[in-house]
Scaffold this active site. Sequence first.
Site: not given
Length: 636
Positions: A46, A115, A171, A621
């Site tokens: 940061e 941010k 952060c 199967s």
Amino acid sequence: MKDGFISVACGTPKLRLADCHYNAEQTFTMMRKAGKAGVKVLVLPELGLTGYTCGDLFYQDTLLRGAEEALATVLEATRNLEVVTAVGLPVRVNSKLYNCAAIIQKGQILGLVPKSHLPNYGEFYEKRQFAPAPEAGTFVTLCGQEDIRFQAGQVFRCINIPDLALGFEICEDLWTPESPSVNMARAGATVIGNLSASNDLVGKDAYRRQLVTMQSAKLLCGYVYSSAGEGESTSDVVFGAHQMIAENGTLLAERRFDGGLLVSEIDVQRLAYERRRTQVMDEASAPGAAFSLTVSPTKLTRYVAPQPFVPEGKEDRDARCREILLIASLGLKQRLEHTGAKTAVVGLSGGLDSTLAVLITGLAMKMLDRPMTDIVAVTMPCFGTTDRTRNNAVILAEEMGATLRTVDISNTVRSHFRDIGHDMADHSVTFENGQARERTQVLMDIANATGGIVIGTGDLSELALGWCTYNGDHMSMYGVNASIPKTLVRHLVRYLARDNAESDEALHDVLEDILDTPVSPELLPAVKGEISQRTEDLVGPYELHDFFLYYILRWGFSPRKVYRLALYALDKQYSRDVILKWLKTCYRRFFTQQFKRNCLPDGPKVGSVALSPRGDWRMPSDAKWALWQAELETLQ
């Protein structure tokens, strides 16, 4: 990027506070180093171009111009570098200042991510200088580049690797209830980067580790966390360069205090598979730019366990054993109570699987406060039975206090072979399966006679390979081992042997001898009193098959990818030819033997891989394995 592996890195360069020119040099040097290491996604700390702890210097035009010039320097120095890098710096937009991540590649700014959540407590007062990300995005000009999207929650998608999409948060965004990464993951981001400047306190590293690993688990994503380190102010706090790379709840790599470059690989193919399988990610939309990468092989450095079902540390392994035994015995306890069974009938061969089954049955009886004599342990010697296995079965039953019955089925099987016209000298599958089915009939009839139920002994590995006789050992009234792989069966028995080492020496000794006995169905005549038929000589080492099955069933990997991982994890034990030989056997048997799994009895699920046709594995199967076979042939 081959097979979905993307090389990612955390980078923490040494910096000088407010010396943007120096920090730019450190940044592009680290980017070049990452590029040489094959890294495709790099996350830096940061505000790394200025330093996080500049305080009120962020108000200064000189510092803000220096940060933009530093980014321009980095862009110019890395214009030929394709690693997608998240670089932290302050950015002015209109009249406000934002703490941002610049997402760059090949000299271009792909986007600016501000941010969203700013701390305003303790030693952190970001709201003094910065504004939180605005709700609406906009377009800005930075470093001479126009129309750069400025918005939180962007997702950057790789054009030529569809499973790779990147999101970035900063952060504190991770610490909050409404992390931007949640919506980014819902919008398709498989790798989240976090540019951080989290200081170090006693115990805080453990909290960060929990946050990162849990977020990667909740969002089914890779998470790359890079925190600030050397060079930040130590006026009141210390930054320890905590770096972490996590994937779906697993910490792949971690380092503290050293800084530098931490590299690992995130498997975006695996993450995309898990999202498809669980369908827990509600769809969302997110803006963002596209980028491309040169598709090339990725060198693996991440750890791949050679026995993925078995924890490697003794403490973890013992804890796993305790939990499995508890789950299995609780399941059997409930079934015995519900059916009102007077006895639990177990065919005891002296081998590992039947040993584990009778031990689990003993634990269930203890939970019910019932005597061990309610366990009817039946030994059924025939043509391939050796003295060693017969004696071990007898000793085991006696030491447990079970009711022991011996039924020699030799004459009955001979009579049956005469009835159907089978030559005793013909040791074909009829010779073997005739014995297995007779043993099952004996167990079922004894259960009827004693008012009990038959406890199945077959394990997950045998069921996956179809290494069982249809309507023979394939059938029971409750299969306690049904979801326990063979490699783990051994550890469970060894754990119980240790548990009885002091209280019952004879029981401990017989369990240890059973552990040393070769795995065998004992359906072919013994040679000089010794086992003549070893299972792993016929179907291959269970260590290999359990490795294959884990990645085939749990993660849906292709044959090529399973082979690659097996070579990486097991090349010291097995050659390439041996691994490929048994991988082909594994796929062939798995596809052709599904009909046996489609009618399995109930059994307790103890792990993430199980084959119950009622919920865990649904497959016709008649499914062909031609596509898988064709890919296997290319591995020659």
